[in-house]
Scaffold this active site. Structure first.
Site, PDB file in Angstrom:
ATOM      1  N   HIS A 163     -40.972   7.072 -49.009  1.00 50.09           N
ATOM      2  CA  HIS A 163     -39.530   6.988 -49.276  1.00 50.09           C
ATOM      3  C   HIS A 163     -38.884   8.372 -49.104  1.00 50.09           C
ATOM      4  CE1 HIS A 163     -35.836   5.702 -51.042  1.00 50.09           C
ATOM      5  NE2 HIS A 163     -36.328   4.740 -51.817  1.00 50.09           N
ATOM      6  N   GLU A 267     -37.360   6.266 -43.948  1.00 52.06           N
ATOM      7  CA  GLU A 267     -38.655   5.960 -44.548  1.00 52.06           C
ATOM      8  C   GLU A 267     -39.568   5.227 -43.577  1.00 52.06           C
ATOM      9  OE1 GLU A 267     -37.743   3.795 -48.170  1.00 52.06           O
ATOM     10  OE2 GLU A 267     -35.733   4.668 -48.140  1.00 52.06           O
TER      11      GLU A 267
END
Length: 309
Positions: A163, A267
């Site tokens: 992330h 991501e």
């Protein structure tokens, strides 16, 4: 150089990597979480919220959280899994050190591992080993190498994402190239499947999308900083693009009201097609992020050459 220290403000254990050219990375054992990546000039490449909470059970807001065993799901598991808010340990039996080209010292790196405790087994009843090697390259590039091993006597299925929060000058002056014409799931429209129409992704409102079947290289061009991030990935076919914009930023307690202007999540992920491992099987993935000086307007860099190079 690899150094183990305690964070003076939080008391949390962390690892500092320093590359001979001056680039550095900081990894907290809490979450196996990269919280800083600086170039040789000391410029921070990752976004970390000024309101980030360094205290369990809250995940750290910013840097590179590890989302496992799910990304974006719900139910008994937390939305992005539990790996990002559990304490990892230094791997006592890491693989051989990575080879290096040319002369000079080896690339600084650290091997971390997460294994399930009783709390995890209660909500996700599978034995696993999750490994992460974080490494700085000779030109300051930041690499994460991921391995998931099934140590159970039955198969299990998971989704995964790194992330990554990138630090940008002004989100309105940023564009992503490499995802044009691809299909994506729009999380703002109940995961409606759409097709990217523009020649690049630009930002003037909240964005929360999962692009599928993405290339191995994606470029983030920051006009104001004259910098391009190049994300290279293996084993992670999807790419999540997220910026909360003003309204959602104000609703998050661990996020500054105006900080959305200076961050972008790109991501590397495996979301659309979950991964299934049989007992004894192992899955591997890799992400490398580099930053190169560039100016889209001046023509110093052709983004297509970055993507194809």
């Amino acid at each position: 150089m690899v150094e183990f220290v305690k964070d003076g403000a939080t008391g949390m254990e962390k690892v500092l990597l320093r590359e001979p050219g001056g680039a550095t990375a900081q990894i907290h054992l809490y979450g196996g979480h990269v919280t800083s990546w600086k170039n040789e000039k000391g410029e921070e490449m990752l976004f970390l919220s000024s309101k980030a909470i360094f205290r369990p059970p809250k995940a750290i807001r910013g840097g590179i959280p590890v989302c496992f065993p799910q990304f974006g799901g719900f139910g008994a598991l937390e939305q992005h899994g539990f790996a990002r808010n559990r304490m990892w340990t230094v791997d006592p039996n890491p693989p051989p050190p990575p080879p290096f080209a040319g002369t000079g010292p080896n690339k600084p790196y650290i091997d971390l591992v997460l294994k399930p405790a009783d709390d995890e087994l209660k909500i996700w009843p599978h034995n696993f080993e999750l490994y992460q090697r974080v490494m700085l390259g000779f030109h300051g590039e930041l690499t994460s190498i991921i391995r998931v091993r099934n140590t159970d006597n039955k198969p299990f299925t998971f989704t995964f994402a790194l992330h990554t929060y990138l630090s940008v000058s002004d989100i309105s002056e940023v564009r992503i190239e490499g995802l044009e014409t691809l299909d994506f799931l729009d999380n703002l429209r109940d995961k409606e499947r759409l097709t990217e129409q523009g020649d690049a992704i630009t930002f003037d409102s909240e964005v929360d999308r999962i692009y599928m079947g993405t290339p191995t290289k994606i470029a983030v061009i920051d006009h104001e900083k004259k910098r391009t991030f190049v994300l290279k990935k293996e084993g992670l076919p999807d790419a999540v693009v997220w910026n909360p914009w003003e309204k959602k930023a104000k609703a998050m307690a661990d996020f500054g009201d105006d900080e959305y202007k200076h961050m972008l999540c790109l991501e590397a992920a495996a979301v659309e097609k979950p991964i299934t491992l049989k007992p004894g099987e192992e899955w591997k993935a890799r992400q490398e992020i580099s930053a190169v000086p560039s100016s889209y307007f001046s023509g110093q860099l052709d983004p297509c050459k970055v993507l194809n190079g």
